[in-house]
Design a protein around this motif. Sequence first.
Motif, PDB file in Angstrom:
ATOM      1  N   GLU A   1       0.828  -1.203   0.000  1.00 22.86           N
ATOM      2  CA  GLU A   1       0.000   0.000   0.000  1.00 22.86           C
ATOM      3  C   GLU A   1       0.865   1.258   0.000  1.00 22.86           C
ATOM      4  O   GLU A   1       0.600   2.207  -0.753  1.00 22.86           O
ATOM      5  CB  GLU A   1      -0.914  -0.007   1.224  1.00 22.86           C
ATOM      6  N   THR A   2       1.908   1.254   0.839  1.00 23.48           N
ATOM      7  CA  THR A   2       2.788   2.428   0.904  1.00 23.48           C
ATOM      8  C   THR A   2       3.502   2.647  -0.421  1.00 23.48           C
ATOM      9  O   THR A   2       3.578   3.772  -0.932  1.00 23.48           O
ATOM     10  CB  THR A   2       3.818   2.255   2.027  1.00 23.48           C
ATOM     11  N   ARG A   3       4.026   1.559  -1.007  1.00 20.28           N
ATOM     12  CA  ARG A   3       4.738   1.691  -2.281  1.00 20.28           C
ATOM     13  C   ARG A   3       3.802   2.171  -3.380  1.00 20.28           C
ATOM     14  O   ARG A   3       4.152   3.060  -4.164  1.00 20.28           O
ATOM     15  CB  ARG A   3       5.358   0.345  -2.666  1.00 20.28           C
ATOM     16  N   HIS A   4       2.602   1.608  -3.452  1.00 18.75           N
ATOM     17  CA  HIS A   4       1.659   2.011  -4.500  1.00 18.75           C
ATOM     18  C   HIS A   4       1.180   3.448  -4.300  1.00 18.75           C
ATOM     19  O   HIS A   4       0.939   4.165  -5.275  1.00 18.75           O
ATOM     20  CB  HIS A   4       0.470   1.054  -4.521  1.00 18.75           C
ATOM     21  N   ARG A   5       1.041   3.865  -3.032  1.00 16.22           N
ATOM     22  CA  ARG A   5       0.639   5.246  -2.788  1.00 16.22           C
ATOM     23  C   ARG A   5       1.694   6.218  -3.287  1.00 16.22           C
ATOM     24  O   ARG A   5       1.371   7.234  -3.916  1.00 16.22           O
ATOM     25  CB  ARG A   5       0.378   5.460  -1.297  1.00 16.22           C
ATOM     26  N   HIS A   6       2.962   5.907  -3.021  1.00 14.51           N
ATOM     27  CA  HIS A   6       4.034   6.781  -3.499  1.00 14.51           C
ATOM     28  C   HIS A   6       4.131   6.752  -5.024  1.00 14.51           C
ATOM     29  O   HIS A   6       4.389   7.783  -5.649  1.00 14.51           O
ATOM     30  CB  HIS A   6       5.365   6.378  -2.873  1.00 14.51           C
ATOM     31  N   THR A   7       3.902   5.584  -5.616  1.00 18.19           N
ATOM     32  CA  THR A   7       3.892   5.505  -7.079  1.00 18.19           C
ATOM     33  C   THR A   7       2.769   6.354  -7.654  1.00 18.19           C
ATOM     34  O   THR A   7       2.960   7.082  -8.642  1.00 18.19           O
ATOM     35  CB  THR A   7       3.726   4.041  -7.530  1.00 18.19           C
ATOM     36  N   ALA A   8       1.581   6.277  -7.027  1.00 17.62           N
ATOM     37  CA  ALA A   8       0.447   7.077  -7.494  1.00 17.62           C
ATOM     38  C   ALA A   8       0.726   8.571  -7.327  1.00 17.62           C
ATOM     39  O   ALA A   8       0.388   9.372  -8.214  1.00 17.62           O
ATOM     40  CB  ALA A   8      -0.816   6.684  -6.727  1.00 17.62           C
ATOM     41  N   ASP A   9       1.346   8.952  -6.204  1.00 18.65           N
ATOM     42  CA  ASP A   9       1.684  10.372  -5.999  1.00 18.65           C
ATOM     43  C   ASP A   9       2.673  10.857  -7.053  1.00 18.65           C
ATOM     44  O   ASP A   9       2.535  11.960  -7.594  1.00 18.65           O
ATOM     45  CB  ASP A   9       2.262  10.574  -4.596  1.00 18.65           C
ATOM     46  N   ASN A  10       3.680  10.030  -7.347  1.00 23.84           N
ATOM     47  CA  ASN A  10       4.658  10.407  -8.374  1.00 23.84           C
ATOM     48  C   ASN A  10       4.010  10.529  -9.747  1.00 23.84           C
ATOM     49  O   ASN A  10       4.303  11.453 -10.506  1.00 23.84           O
ATOM     50  CB  ASN A  10       5.795   9.384  -8.420  1.00 23.84           C
ATOM     51  N   ASN A  11       3.111   9.572 -10.056  1.00 22.47           N
ATOM     52  CA  ASN A  11       2.407   9.642 -11.345  1.00 22.47           C
ATOM     53  C   ASN A  11       1.525  10.882 -11.427  1.00 22.47           C
ATOM     54  O   ASN A  11       1.419  11.513 -12.491  1.00 22.47           O
ATOM     55  CB  ASN A  11       1.569   8.386 -11.557  1.00 22.47           C
ATOM     56  N   LEU A  12       0.887  11.236 -10.299  1.00 25.37           N
ATOM     57  CA  LEU A  12       0.057  12.443 -10.285  1.00 25.37           C
ATOM     58  C   LEU A  12       0.892  13.682 -10.570  1.00 25.37           C
ATOM     59  O   LEU A  12       0.486  14.549 -11.346  1.00 25.37           O
ATOM     60  CB  LEU A  12      -0.632  12.558  -8.920  1.00 25.37           C
ATOM     61  N   ASN A  13       2.075  13.753  -9.943  1.00 29.82           N
ATOM     62  CA  ASN A  13       2.946  14.899 -10.196  1.00 29.82           C
ATOM     63  C   ASN A  13       3.397  14.954 -11.653  1.00 29.82           C
ATOM     64  O   ASN A  13       3.445  16.037 -12.260  1.00 29.82           O
ATOM     65  CB  ASN A  13       4.175  14.825  -9.275  1.00 29.82           C
ATOM     66  N   ARG A  14       3.697  13.782 -12.224  1.00 33.93           N
ATOM     67  CA  ARG A  14       4.110  13.763 -13.631  1.00 33.93           C
ATOM     68  C   ARG A  14       2.982  14.183 -14.555  1.00 33.93           C
ATOM     69  O   ARG A  14       3.195  14.943 -15.516  1.00 33.93           O
ATOM     70  CB  ARG A  14       4.582  12.354 -13.996  1.00 33.93           C
ATOM     71  N   VAL A  15       1.775  13.684 -14.278  1.00 31.13           N
ATOM     72  CA  VAL A  15       0.620  14.068 -15.108  1.00 31.13           C
ATOM     73  C   VAL A  15       0.362  15.563 -14.994  1.00 31.13           C
ATOM     74  O   VAL A  15       0.063  16.243 -15.992  1.00 31.13           O
ATOM     75  CB  VAL A  15      -0.620  13.253 -14.682  1.00 31.13           C
ATOM     76  N   PHE A  16       0.476  16.089 -13.767  1.00 27.49           N
ATOM     77  CA  PHE A  16       0.261  17.526 -13.577  1.00 27.49           C
ATOM     78  C   PHE A  16       1.287  18.345 -14.362  1.00 27.49           C
ATOM     79  O   PHE A  16       0.929  19.311 -15.056  1.00 27.49           O
ATOM     80  CB  PHE A  16       0.337  17.864 -12.084  1.00 27.49           C
ATOM     81  N   MET A  17       2.570  17.957 -14.269  1.00 28.26           N
ATOM     82  CA  MET A  17       3.611  18.694 -14.989  1.00 28.26           C
ATOM     83  C   MET A  17       3.419  18.582 -16.501  1.00 28.26           C
ATOM     84  O   MET A  17       3.591  19.561 -17.244  1.00 28.26           O
ATOM     85  CB  MET A  17       4.994  18.170 -14.580  1.00 28.26           C
ATOM     86  N   TRP A  18       3.062  17.369 -16.983  1.00 25.15           N
ATOM     87  CA  TRP A  18       2.843  17.191 -18.419  1.00 25.15           C
ATOM     88  C   TRP A  18       1.665  18.034 -18.889  1.00 25.15           C
ATOM     89  O   TRP A  18       1.725  18.675 -19.943  1.00 25.15           O
ATOM     90  CB  TRP A  18       2.619  15.722 -18.720  1.00 25.15           C
ATOM     91  N   SER A  19       0.591  18.049 -18.111  1.00 20.52           N
ATOM     92  CA  SER A  19      -0.580  18.858 -18.477  1.00 20.52           C
ATOM     93  C   SER A  19      -0.229  20.339 -18.468  1.00 20.52           C
ATOM     94  O   SER A  19      -0.653  21.096 -19.356  1.00 20.52           O
ATOM     95  CB  SER A  19      -1.726  18.588 -17.505  1.00 20.52           C
ATOM     96  N   PHE A  20       0.551  20.754 -17.464  1.00 18.85           N
ATOM     97  CA  PHE A  20       0.970  22.153 -17.394  1.00 18.85           C
ATOM     98  C   PHE A  20       1.805  22.529 -18.613  1.00 18.85           C
ATOM     99  O   PHE A  20       1.598  23.599 -19.214  1.00 18.85           O
ATOM    100  CB  PHE A  20       1.766  22.394 -16.105  1.00 18.85           C
ATOM    101  N   CYS A  21       2.735  21.647 -18.992  1.00 18.13           N
ATOM    102  CA  CYS A  21       3.566  21.926 -20.177  1.00 18.13           C
ATOM    103  C   CYS A  21       2.718  21.986 -21.442  1.00 18.13           C
ATOM    104  O   CYS A  21       2.941  22.849 -22.315  1.00 18.13           O
ATOM    105  CB  CYS A  21       4.647  20.855 -20.313  1.00 18.13           C
ATOM    106  N   GLU A  22       1.743  21.090 -21.572  1.00 18.39           N
ATOM    107  CA  GLU A  22       0.866  21.104 -22.746  1.00 18.39           C
ATOM    108  C   GLU A  22       0.049  22.389 -22.803  1.00 18.39           C
ATOM    109  O   GLU A  22      -0.089  23.006 -23.874  1.00 18.39           O
ATOM    110  CB  GLU A  22      -0.063  19.890 -22.736  1.00 18.39           C
ATOM    111  N   CYS A  23      -0.494  22.808 -21.665  1.00 11.96           N
ATOM    112  CA  CYS A  23      -1.276  24.057 -21.634  1.00 11.96           C
ATOM    113  C   CYS A  23      -0.388  25.258 -21.969  1.00 11.96           C
ATOM    114  O   CYS A  23      -0.800  26.150 -22.733  1.00 11.96           O
ATOM    115  CB  CYS A  23      -1.908  24.242 -20.250  1.00 11.96           C
ATOM    116  N   ALA A  24       0.831  25.267 -21.419  1.00  3.44           N
ATOM    117  CA  ALA A  24       1.748  26.367 -21.712  1.00  3.44           C
ATOM    118  C   ALA A  24       2.099  26.392 -23.193  1.00  3.44           C
ATOM    119  O   ALA A  24       2.142  27.464 -23.829  1.00  3.44           O
ATOM    120  CB  ALA A  24       3.011  26.230 -20.865  1.00  3.44           C
ATOM    121  N   ALA A  25       2.338  25.195 -23.790  1.00 13.36           N
ATOM    122  CA  ALA A  25       2.657  25.121 -25.217  1.00 13.36           C
ATOM    123  C   ALA A  25       1.489  25.611 -26.063  1.00 13.36           C
ATOM    124  O   ALA A  25       1.667  26.346 -27.051  1.00 13.36           O
ATOM    125  CB  ALA A  25       3.040  23.688 -25.584  1.00 13.36           C
ATOM    126  N   MET A  26       0.256  25.224 -25.681  1.00 10.41           N
ATOM    127  CA  MET A  26      -0.927  25.671 -26.429  1.00 10.41           C
ATOM    128  C   MET A  26      -1.082  27.189 -26.347  1.00 10.41           C
ATOM    129  O   MET A  26      -1.405  27.845 -27.355  1.00 10.41           O
ATOM    130  CB  MET A  26      -2.180  24.970 -25.891  1.00 10.41           C
TER     131      MET A  26
END
Length: 217
Positions: free
Chosen positions: A169-194
């Motif tokens: 549970e702890t490992r998957h939670r940290h993996t999910a948090d890391n994925n959330l941060n990556r998705v947020f940064m990718w979305s931010f970069c896409e919005c900035a590019a647009m």
Amino acid sequence: MHITSLFMCLLALISICNGKEYYWTIKVQPGMRECFYETVKEGVEVEAEMQLLSGGSRDIDFEVRSPQGQLIHSEQQKDNSNHEFTTTVAGDYEFCLDNVRASWAEKLVFLDLGFNRDDYDAEEVPQEVLAPTDEAMSEQTSTMMTSLQRVGQQLDQVRNIQEYLRVRETRHRHTADNNLNRVFMWSFCECAAMLIIGSVQVFMLRKMFADTGRTTA
């Protein structure tokens, strides 16, 4: 008498199954070494489990040493380790997490230490349990002790499963948090590019029409 015998069996089970367990979720800074010490008697079964949850290239060094400094167990650049041993001398045992190899990556580690009291002796068990005066009572007590020991083993299995699920549970939670941060940064970069592309297009169109107006005039 039956109630007394049952009570004594329960006391014996507590004496037999009594043990200690510690677990931590530790952040080991880059270039650092974190050590934990536990005073243990001779003849105790020790279980040391390490799980690397996140950080860097997902590897860390893990060592267990005796009170005399002798190396009992060592894992180099592993993301998990599980080792069981029986203490040969009493004293302070050392459990170390080593992140010296890392120059920038912080490691998040789950460490579980279990100490099972398999070194109990007859003095810890009530004499009424060890030497009943009645043969029938002795047979009933023996059956009770066997059942209680089986329950203790099953409880240990449940504990191990709970530890495994807690680590997952702890490992998957940290993996999910890391994925959330990556998705947020990718979305931010896409919005900035647009926004940048849209602004450039508007600028180019306005410049085009402005140049056309000057040419017509």
